[in-house]
Design a protein around this motif. Structure first.
Motif, PDB file in Angstrom:
ATOM      1  N   LEU A 140       0.821  -1.206   0.000  1.00  0.00           N
ATOM      2  CA  LEU A 140       0.000   0.000   0.000  1.00  0.00           C
ATOM      3  C   LEU A 140       0.858   1.260   0.000  1.00  0.00           C
ATOM      4  CD1 LEU A 140      -3.028   0.669   0.061  1.00  0.00           C
ATOM      5  CD2 LEU A 140      -2.881   0.798   2.553  1.00  0.00           C
ATOM      6  N   ALA A 141       2.120   1.148   0.410  1.00  0.00           N
ATOM      7  CA  ALA A 141       3.023   2.309   0.420  1.00  0.00           C
ATOM      8  C   ALA A 141       3.167   2.925  -0.968  1.00  0.00           C
ATOM      9  CB  ALA A 141       4.393   1.895   0.955  1.00  0.00           C
ATOM     10  N   TYR A 142       3.024   2.122  -2.014  1.00  0.00           N
ATOM     11  CA  TYR A 142       3.165   2.648  -3.376  1.00  0.00           C
ATOM     12  C   TYR A 142       2.094   3.694  -3.698  1.00  0.00           C
ATOM     13  CZ  TYR A 142       6.712  -0.768  -4.817  1.00  0.00           C
ATOM     14  OH  TYR A 142       7.876  -1.501  -4.951  1.00  0.00           O
ATOM     15  N   ALA A 143       0.982   3.689  -2.975  1.00  0.00           N
ATOM     16  CA  ALA A 143      -0.072   4.673  -3.214  1.00  0.00           C
ATOM     17  C   ALA A 143       0.387   6.080  -2.834  1.00  0.00           C
ATOM     18  CB  ALA A 143      -1.326   4.308  -2.433  1.00  0.00           C
ATOM     19  N   LEU A 144       1.407   6.195  -1.993  1.00  0.00           N
ATOM     20  CA  LEU A 144       1.928   7.516  -1.626  1.00  0.00           C
ATOM     21  C   LEU A 144       2.507   8.257  -2.827  1.00  0.00           C
ATOM     22  CD1 LEU A 144       3.681   6.654   1.764  1.00  0.00           C
ATOM     23  CD2 LEU A 144       1.505   7.851   1.438  1.00  0.00           C
ATOM     24  N   LEU A 145       2.868   7.513  -3.855  1.00  0.00           N
ATOM     25  CA  LEU A 145       3.396   8.136  -5.070  1.00  0.00           C
ATOM     26  C   LEU A 145       2.401   9.130  -5.664  1.00  0.00           C
ATOM     27  CD1 LEU A 145       5.606   8.215  -7.313  1.00  0.00           C
ATOM     28  CD2 LEU A 145       4.388   6.320  -8.404  1.00  0.00           C
ATOM     29  N   TYR A 146       1.117   8.890  -5.487  1.00  0.00           N
ATOM     30  CA  TYR A 146       0.099   9.749  -6.086  1.00  0.00           C
ATOM     31  C   TYR A 146       0.167  11.192  -5.581  1.00  0.00           C
ATOM     32  CZ  TYR A 146      -1.985   5.312  -7.571  1.00  0.00           C
ATOM     33  OH  TYR A 146      -2.196   4.080  -8.142  1.00  0.00           O
ATOM     34  N   PHE A 147       0.763  11.402  -4.401  1.00  0.00           N
ATOM     35  CA  PHE A 147       0.899  12.758  -3.868  1.00  0.00           C
ATOM     36  C   PHE A 147       2.070  13.519  -4.484  1.00  0.00           C
ATOM     37  CE2 PHE A 147      -1.405  10.751  -0.303  1.00  0.00           C
ATOM     38  CZ  PHE A 147      -2.438  11.672  -0.164  1.00  0.00           C
ATOM     39  N   PHE A 148       3.011  12.804  -5.102  1.00  0.00           N
ATOM     40  CA  PHE A 148       4.264  13.426  -5.523  1.00  0.00           C
ATOM     41  C   PHE A 148       4.473  13.428  -7.030  1.00  0.00           C
ATOM     42  CE2 PHE A 148       4.666  11.941  -1.213  1.00  0.00           C
ATOM     43  CZ  PHE A 148       5.244  13.022  -0.558  1.00  0.00           C
ATOM     44  N   LEU A 149       3.504  12.947  -7.779  1.00  0.00           N
ATOM     45  CA  LEU A 149       3.587  13.015  -9.236  1.00  0.00           C
ATOM     46  C   LEU A 149       3.424  14.461  -9.705  1.00  0.00           C
ATOM     47  CD1 LEU A 149       1.352   9.941 -10.126  1.00  0.00           C
ATOM     48  CD2 LEU A 149       3.829  10.095 -10.409  1.00  0.00           C
ATOM     49  N   PRO A 150       3.932  14.778 -10.898  1.00  0.00           N
ATOM     50  CA  PRO A 150       3.722  16.136 -11.428  1.00  0.00           C
ATOM     51  C   PRO A 150       2.242  16.521 -11.462  1.00  0.00           C
ATOM     52  CG  PRO A 150       5.372  14.992 -12.723  1.00  0.00           C
ATOM     53  CD  PRO A 150       4.825  13.996 -11.755  1.00  0.00           C
ATOM     54  N   ARG A 151       1.379  15.549 -11.719  1.00  0.00           N
ATOM     55  CA  ARG A 151      -0.069  15.758 -11.608  1.00  0.00           C
ATOM     56  C   ARG A 151      -0.586  14.809 -10.536  1.00  0.00           C
ATOM     57  NH1 ARG A 151      -2.389  14.340 -17.156  1.00  0.00           N
ATOM     58  NH2 ARG A 151      -4.350  14.531 -15.986  1.00  0.00           N
ATOM     59  N   ARG A 152      -0.978  15.357  -9.407  1.00  0.00           N
ATOM     60  CA  ARG A 152      -1.415  14.529  -8.296  1.00  0.00           C
ATOM     61  C   ARG A 152      -2.664  13.718  -8.655  1.00  0.00           C
ATOM     62  NH1 ARG A 152      -0.935  18.731  -3.179  1.00  0.00           N
ATOM     63  NH2 ARG A 152       1.298  19.130  -3.360  1.00  0.00           N
ATOM     64  N   SER A 153      -2.796  12.577  -7.986  1.00  0.00           N
ATOM     65  CA  SER A 153      -3.936  11.697  -8.237  1.00  0.00           C
ATOM     66  C   SER A 153      -4.609  11.380  -6.904  1.00  0.00           C
ATOM     67  CB  SER A 153      -3.478  10.412  -8.932  1.00  0.00           C
ATOM     68  OG  SER A 153      -2.776  10.689 -10.117  1.00  0.00           O
ATOM     69  N   LEU A 154      -5.243  12.372  -6.328  1.00  0.00           N
ATOM     70  CA  LEU A 154      -5.848  12.204  -5.011  1.00  0.00           C
ATOM     71  C   LEU A 154      -7.041  11.252  -5.062  1.00  0.00           C
ATOM     72  CD1 LEU A 154      -5.716  15.877  -3.664  1.00  0.00           C
ATOM     73  CD2 LEU A 154      -4.041  14.036  -3.427  1.00  0.00           C
ATOM     74  N   ALA A 155      -7.790  11.281  -6.168  1.00  0.00           N
ATOM     75  CA  ALA A 155      -8.929  10.377  -6.304  1.00  0.00           C
ATOM     76  C   ALA A 155      -8.455   8.919  -6.352  1.00  0.00           C
ATOM     77  CB  ALA A 155      -9.722  10.721  -7.561  1.00  0.00           C
ATOM     78  N   ALA A 156      -7.350   8.677  -7.084  1.00  0.00           N
ATOM     79  CA  ALA A 156      -6.800   7.324  -7.155  1.00  0.00           C
ATOM     80  C   ALA A 156      -6.305   6.870  -5.784  1.00  0.00           C
ATOM     81  CB  ALA A 156      -5.662   7.277  -8.170  1.00  0.00           C
TER      82      ALA A 156
END
Length: 393
Positions: free
Chosen positions: A181-197
């Motif tokens: 589940l730690a991989y989901a933290l990547l969504y906060f740090f992408l150039p375009r965040r994916s908060l819904a994902a």
């Protein structure tokens, strides 16, 4: 002219990189001390599923030296879908993914594949961890490789398809082992965040773990007992500082120290990025991405050899992308695996046994310090080093 000089340097350097990787592989192959048994974790999965299909409690029926310690959802999914087919697909997808990542990096970063590929091999063989990971047949190493590959393509070519595949993979693997589940933290740090994902993944995994004890109470109780026996009674607590303290009977202290150390790493990384002009928290380069993925893997306090092998691969990719393998970094990347393979050689040649916890534990933190020193932050600010940014993107 500069490109010609760089090309000439690479032509001179690649035989040494290839020789180092080949020698490292042969040493690991010669001194890994196999007992003729391969893919034992894979057979544990099959035994657990076989016990479940025949009726007995799989957490009792499939106990022993390598007990079945996976949650009821694993049994429910793979009693419907053929596990062997799914496993073969996972292995092939992980292999194809990491090859595609290397090809993409070679094309985009101007780092020749003949230097990048040996670097990848060397990182994977540190302490013999990569060979041991494949030998065990544990699902984790292939899951990590697939998620690292999907994370890279999500960063480089964001689309609904890559985001969906990435999210589904996290949900599937986290249902089996929660630390994915730690991989989901990547969504906060992408150039375009994916908060819904991120929210979707978190809610899905939470729902899975809430539903299991309610729907399958007996299986869940067996699963909890198997986990407790494996970690506490058998002392199988991993390779980090948590694992060391667990062997001393101080698992709670080790867990707190692990959390403190990870917080310290995050704070140091953030402070150094800010000092060198990187004010945004967004990942700005491929080398930063792989560093970030390595930290996500290290968040797992019960880091095993199959987790460590992909952790080291991520740091190796990160370091070579940041430095091109020149200077002290190249020397470190080529020589460090041989230091960690030395215990295997001592056992194979002189029957001197060094517990794997010792050198994996040391290698984990030495690699982390080397990665920080190498490129985090970059040696010059973004405004002063456009070329460095160009070859990492």
């Amino acid at each position: 002219m500069k490109l010609d000089i760089a090309s000439d340097t690479d032509n001179k350097a690649w035989p040494l990189w290839s020789l180092s990787a080949a020698t490292c592989f042969l040493l690991v192959l010669a001194f890994s001390g196999t007992n003729g048994s391969f893919f034992w974790d894979y057979h544990v999965y099959e035994k657990g599923l076989s016990c479940y299909s025949q009726g007995p409690d799989p957490y009792v029926c499939a106990s022993g030296d390598f007990p079945f310690v996976y949650p009821p959802i694993f049994l429910k999914i793979f009693s419907v879908f053929d596990f062997r087919t799914a496993f073969v697909f996972l292995v092939l997808a992980a292999a194809a993914g990491i090859v595609c990542v290397c090809v993409s990096l070679s094309l985009k970063s101007f780092i020749p594949y003949r230097r990048l590929a040996p670097c990848l091999v060397l990182g994977f063989l540190i302490g013999g961890s990569g060979f041991a990971s494949i030998q065990t047949g544990n699902i984790s190493v292939f899951a990590h490789l697939l998620l690292v590959s999907l994370s890279y393509f999500l960063y480089t070519r964001r689309s609904g398809y890559t985001l969906t595949a990435h999210a589904i993979a996290i949900i599937l693997f986290s249902a089996i082992k929660p630390y994915f589940l730690a991989y989901a933290l990547l969504y906060f740090f992408l150039p375009r965040r994916s908060l819904a994902a991120f929210a979707g993944v978190m809610l899905s995994v939470a729902g899975i773990y809430i539903a299991q004890p309610a729907l399958y109470p007996q299986l869940w109780a067996g699963f909890q007992g198997a986990i407790y026996n494996q970690i506490v009674q058998h002392g199988d607590a991993g390779l980090t500082i948590f694992g060391v303290f667990s062997r001393l009977g101080m698992g709670k202290v080790g867990f707190i120290l692990h959390l403190f150390l990870m917080l310290l790493v995050v704070l140091i990384s953030a402070a150094l990025r800010y000092r060198h002009g990187q004010r945004s928290i967004q990942i700005r380069s491929a080398s930063e991405l792989f560093y970030f993925l390595a930290i996500l893997i290290l968040l797992n306090p019960r880091l095993m050899s199959y987790d460590f092998s992909v952790f080291s691969v991520c740091l190796y990719l990160s370091m070579i992308l940041s430095s091109r393998g020149d200077g002290w970094v190249g020397l470190f990347l080529k020589l460090f695996p041989f230091v960690t393979i030395l215990p295997l050689c001592l056992e194979g040649l002189f029957d001197i046994r060094v517990h794997s916890l010792t050198y994996y534990f040391l290698a984990t933190y030495v690699l982390l310090v080397a990665a920080l020193a190498c490129h985090w932050p970059l040696r010059a600010s973004w405004s002063k080093a456009p070329a460095c940014v160009a070859h990492e993107r």
